[in-house]
Design an enzyme around this catalytic site. Sequence first.
Site, mmCIF file in Angstrom:
data_model
loop_
_atom_site.group_PDB
_atom_site.id
_atom_site.type_symbol
_atom_site.label_atom_id
_atom_site.label_comp_id
_atom_site.label_asym_id
_atom_site.label_seq_id
_atom_site.Cartn_x
_atom_site.Cartn_y
_atom_site.Cartn_z
ATOM 1 N N GLY A 190 0.795 -1.148 -0.053
ATOM 2 C CA GLY A 190 -0.110 0.022 0.141
ATOM 3 C C GLY A 190 0.787 1.471 0.035
ATOM 4 O O GLY A 190 1.853 1.386 -0.760
ATOM 5 N N CYS A 191 0.397 2.164 0.958
ATOM 6 C CA CYS A 191 1.045 3.575 0.823
ATOM 7 C C CYS A 191 2.726 3.461 1.190
ATOM 8 O O CYS A 191 3.467 4.464 1.035
ATOM 9 C CB CYS A 191 0.366 4.521 1.646
ATOM 10 N N ALA A 192 2.782 2.392 2.070
ATOM 11 C CA ALA A 192 4.126 2.087 2.509
ATOM 12 C C ALA A 192 5.006 1.768 1.398
ATOM 13 O O ALA A 192 6.473 1.499 1.426
ATOM 14 C CB ALA A 192 4.251 1.310 3.671
ATOM 15 N N GLY A 193 4.587 1.244 0.385
ATOM 16 C CA GLY A 193 5.328 0.550 -0.659
ATOM 17 C C GLY A 193 6.623 1.244 -1.503
ATOM 18 O O GLY A 193 7.613 0.416 -1.563
ATOM 19 N N LEU A 201 3.549 5.277 5.706
ATOM 20 C CA LEU A 201 2.615 4.342 6.656
ATOM 21 C C LEU A 201 1.771 3.421 5.812
ATOM 22 O O LEU A 201 1.613 3.835 4.556
ATOM 23 C CB LEU A 201 1.845 5.222 7.519
#
Length: 361
Positions: free
Chosen positions: A143-146, A347
């Site tokens: 997700g956004c942490a990728g 995150l």
Amino acid sequence: MAYITSVGYSLPTNELSQKDIKDFVKHIFPRNERDVTRLLPVFENASVEKRQFVMPLEWFAKNHSFKERNDIYEEQALIHSLQATDNCLQNKEMFDETIPYEAVDMIIYVSSTGISTPTIDARMINERDFRDDVKRMPLWGLGCAGGSAGLARAMEFVHTYPQKNALVVCVELCSLTFQKNDHRKSNFIGAALFGDGISAALVMGEKSPYVQSIRKPVPKMIESSSKLLKDALDVMGWNMNEEGLQVIFARSIPTLVETFWKSHVEQFVEQMSLSKEDFPFFVAHPGGKKVLEAYQGVLNCDASKFRHSYDVLKEHGNMSSATVLHVLKRWMEEGQVSNVKSLLAALGPGFSSELISLEWS
């Protein structure tokens, strides 16, 4: 050393204002008028002015199967991956010469908004003059942490092989996951916040023969850190149903920034023998306005240290993993003097935190 030498991106051509999206969602969202009226302020409070999508607005008014959505993902992900990579390797602002595709020793492909086997990186290799022995590392589900995690894996690769180069490609077509019959509040918030984004970054080892092509100071990655909050699987991610991927987005995320993320940052900064005051700015993934404000509270600083995060959010929305590379690109284009330090942060699902310490060199 692991140098982030260039960032490129590709923007979908269907650009819509936040007002247009709000008016559209107001008429198709399957809640009663009272509930919709109560939720609509989310659009004004998101600090998003416009976003870009791979499909036109009228597409979202119809029902679509998981297969139909995923077919579009495969087609558009390849097109935009190639454009972002071309933009990255042909970056005249950062390089004295174009970096050839043959120079790429590893492709790290990051995505959470579609499924493809063979993965999109394999399709990219067939479309450009990459070597047939290039290593591949597809990363799915972060997700956004990728974006941050992908850069960290690239750093580890070139630390081990300092003569090599790694290409990190992030593709998130978040709009394809919107389901007009999903009446949950998470879907409404997702409709107000997420956009489609694609970015690519080239990471070079210190002995890469192409380091000599770099024109200006670039960020080198010093150290990375990952932290997972156990028993927090329901904070963000996807549910799966017949129509596709159904967004999970908990309201507790800003609170977790003030507790879980604060602890992670403090431990990491102490480990690096630094203090929060050593960073004149932060390369932060803008998960949303409230998340950025929570970052500021933890770091006890004003919004100016996050100005490019706010600007990217305003102009593109939250593009999941691709967003932090868009933010980094703006700090790189602004031009930084040697030895300036920063912290890259994102995150993601899990609930997880990814940090990378940067120093311009």
